[in-house]
Scaffold this motif. Structure first.
Motif, PDB file in Angstrom:
ATOM      1  N   THR A  31     -12.671 -13.282  -2.146  1.00 54.04           N
ATOM      2  CA  THR A  31     -12.440 -12.084  -1.372  1.00 54.04           C
ATOM      3  C   THR A  31     -13.036 -10.876  -2.003  1.00 54.04           C
ATOM      4  O   THR A  31     -12.507 -10.357  -3.126  1.00 54.04           O
ATOM      5  CB  THR A  31     -11.029 -11.713  -1.010  1.00 54.04           C
ATOM      6  OG1 THR A  31     -10.350 -12.882  -0.364  1.00 54.04           O
ATOM      7  CG2 THR A  31     -10.788 -10.659   0.047  1.00 54.04           C
ATOM      8  N   THR A  33     -14.038  -6.624  -1.663  1.00 48.76           N
ATOM      9  CA  THR A  33     -14.197  -5.666  -0.978  1.00 48.76           C
ATOM     10  C   THR A  33     -15.128  -4.745  -1.411  1.00 48.76           C
ATOM     11  O   THR A  33     -15.360  -4.295  -2.635  1.00 48.76           O
ATOM     12  CB  THR A  33     -12.390  -4.722  -1.251  1.00 48.76           C
ATOM     13  OG1 THR A  33     -11.662  -5.872  -1.031  1.00 48.76           O
ATOM     14  CG2 THR A  33     -12.603  -3.297  -0.466  1.00 48.76           C
ATOM     15  N   SER A  78     -14.634   0.969   3.559  1.00 49.70           N
ATOM     16  CA  SER A  78     -14.665  -0.333   2.948  1.00 49.70           C
ATOM     17  C   SER A  78     -14.838  -1.394   3.892  1.00 49.70           C
ATOM     18  O   SER A  78     -14.303  -1.438   5.050  1.00 49.70           O
ATOM     19  CB  SER A  78     -13.336  -0.552   2.224  1.00 49.70           C
ATOM     20  OG  SER A  78     -13.129   0.067   1.145  1.00 49.70           O
ATOM     21  N   ARG A  80     -14.151  -5.635   3.988  1.00 50.58           N
ATOM     22  CA  ARG A  80     -13.378  -6.871   3.079  1.00 50.58           C
ATOM     23  C   ARG A  80     -13.804  -8.140   3.786  1.00 50.58           C
ATOM     24  O   ARG A  80     -13.773  -8.300   5.109  1.00 50.58           O
ATOM     25  CB  ARG A  80     -11.990  -6.686   2.929  1.00 50.58           C
ATOM     26  CG  ARG A  80     -11.313  -7.913   2.327  1.00 50.58           C
ATOM     27  CD  ARG A  80      -9.805  -7.536   2.040  1.00 50.58           C
ATOM     28  NE  ARG A  80      -9.685  -6.533   1.082  1.00 50.58           N
ATOM     29  CZ  ARG A  80      -8.762  -5.770   1.051  1.00 50.58           C
ATOM     30  NH1 ARG A  80      -7.670  -5.731   1.995  1.00 50.58           N
ATOM     31  NH2 ARG A  80      -8.642  -4.669  -0.082  1.00 50.58           N
TER      32      ARG A  80
END
Length: 132
Positions: A31, A33, A78, A80
């Motif tokens: 993952t 970001t 951001s 993600r």
């Protein structure tokens, strides 16, 4: 003068249900970001990954966007996403770059820090290892 800057944070994870150790296949998710820490809107256009396993195999992956998107990030915003890969060894590393274009047409690259993919994380570790 504008500040063109994205920061990247990575959280890798081993996926036992996507692995077959008896066939030397190990699945991983990561993952990511991405945060625009600069002061001008910019869009992520493309990615370039270098993936290596502990058996010495190496693969390069290049392509447009991430998970089918080319996010435009305002300062402070951001994005993600989660993606994945398979290795033929129980551990390896990934790193790379994102190619970005700012609102004023300035082009820049953002380094993706080297991180470790590990099927057998050592006991007592608190999460992923990111190498600087």
């Amino acid at each position: 003068m504008p500040n063109y800057q994205f920061t990247v944070a990575v959280a890798p994870q081993y996926l036992p249900d996507r692995s077959a150790p008896e066939d030397q296949l190990y699945g991983f998710a990561y993952t990511i970001t991405i945060t625009n820490t600069g002061d001008i809107p910019a869009q992520l256009i493309a990615r370039h990954w270098i993936i290596r396993d502990t058996q010495g195999r190496s693969e390069e992956v290049k392509g447009l966007g991430v998970v089918g998107q080319q996010p435009l990030l305002q300062p402070g915003e951001s994005f993600r996403y989660t993606s994945g890969c398979q290795l033929r060894a129980s551990s390896g590393t990934m790193h790379g770059t994102y190619f970005c274009v700012a609102e004023d047409a300035h082009r820049f690259e953002v380094p993706i820090p080297l991180f470790v993919l590990e099927a057998d994380a050592p006991a007592g570790t608190d999460g992923p290892r990111v190498l600087h």
